[in-house]
Design a protein around this motif. Structure first.
Motif, PDB file in Angstrom:
ATOM      1  N   LEU A  64      52.803  -0.055  31.997  1.00  0.00           N
ATOM      2  CA  LEU A  64      51.535  -0.717  32.318  1.00  0.00           C
ATOM      3  C   LEU A  64      50.434  -0.389  31.328  1.00  0.00           C
ATOM      4  O   LEU A  64      49.398  -1.043  31.313  1.00  0.00           O
ATOM      5  CB  LEU A  64      51.062  -0.313  33.721  1.00  0.00           C
ATOM      6  CG  LEU A  64      51.989  -0.669  34.878  1.00  0.00           C
ATOM      7  CD1 LEU A  64      51.378  -0.189  36.187  1.00  0.00           C
ATOM      8  CD2 LEU A  64      52.260  -2.161  34.926  1.00  0.00           C
ATOM      9  N   LYS A  65      50.633   0.619  30.501  1.00  0.00           N
ATOM     10  CA  LYS A  65      49.598   1.054  29.562  1.00  0.00           C
ATOM     11  C   LYS A  65      49.147  -0.115  28.688  1.00  0.00           C
ATOM     12  O   LYS A  65      49.960  -0.804  28.072  1.00  0.00           O
ATOM     13  CB  LYS A  65      50.134   2.184  28.688  1.00  0.00           C
ATOM     14  CG  LYS A  65      49.082   2.812  27.822  1.00  0.00           C
ATOM     15  CD  LYS A  65      49.621   4.005  27.074  1.00  0.00           C
ATOM     16  CE  LYS A  65      48.526   4.645  26.261  1.00  0.00           C
ATOM     17  NZ  LYS A  65      49.001   5.836  25.581  1.00  0.00           N
ATOM     18  N   GLY A  66      47.838  -0.342  28.678  1.00  0.00           N
ATOM     19  CA  GLY A  66      47.280  -1.409  27.856  1.00  0.00           C
ATOM     20  C   GLY A  66      47.263  -2.776  28.519  1.00  0.00           C
ATOM     21  O   GLY A  66      46.702  -3.710  27.963  1.00  0.00           O
ATOM     22  N   GLU A  67      47.879  -2.907  29.680  1.00  0.00           N
ATOM     23  CA  GLU A  67      47.859  -4.197  30.391  1.00  0.00           C
ATOM     24  C   GLU A  67      46.493  -4.406  31.035  1.00  0.00           C
ATOM     25  O   GLU A  67      45.846  -3.456  31.461  1.00  0.00           O
ATOM     26  CB  GLU A  67      48.936  -4.227  31.475  1.00  0.00           C
ATOM     27  CG  GLU A  67      50.349  -4.212  30.954  1.00  0.00           C
ATOM     28  CD  GLU A  67      50.745  -5.505  30.263  1.00  0.00           C
ATOM     29  OE1 GLU A  67      50.243  -6.576  30.656  1.00  0.00           O
ATOM     30  OE2 GLU A  67      51.547  -5.430  29.329  1.00  0.00           O
TER      31      GLU A  67
END
Length: 99
Positions: free
Chosen positions: A31-34
């Protein structure tokens, strides 16, 4: 017979917790950066409320007198779960945005 049923329920509960943690552990790192819009965040927020409700229900059931006794009911109010019962599905009303 009752002890065997208790053991099976215990194993099922441990497996359900492990499966949840494993699944989340696989998804969350990606999910990082979403970026999520308000509707998506609200949807996740409702799901997390249900997860917390279910976790509280489990904790109350195993640390007190059981799932059905008055002393095992959650101490705090939770809109996702009637006292002493399972989490309920929240209804979504897309036309007016109500839940």
């Amino acid at each position: 017979m009752q002890r065997r049923e208790h053991s099976a329920q215990f194993v099922d509960l441990v497996a359900a917790c492990a499966q949840f943690v494993t699944t989340v552990g696989r998804i969350v790192p990606n999910l990082k950066g979403e970026h999520y819009d308000d509707t998506e965040r609200d949807t996740i927020g409702r799901g997390l409320a249900r997860v917390r409700s279910a976790a509280d229900w489990i904790e109350n059931a195993v640390t007190r007198d059981g799932a059905g006794s008055p002393r095992s009911r959650p101490r705090r109010s939770n809109p996702c779960r009637p006292a002493g019962g399972p989490p309920r599905r929240l209804e979504h009303h897309p036309a007016d945005g109500r839940h």
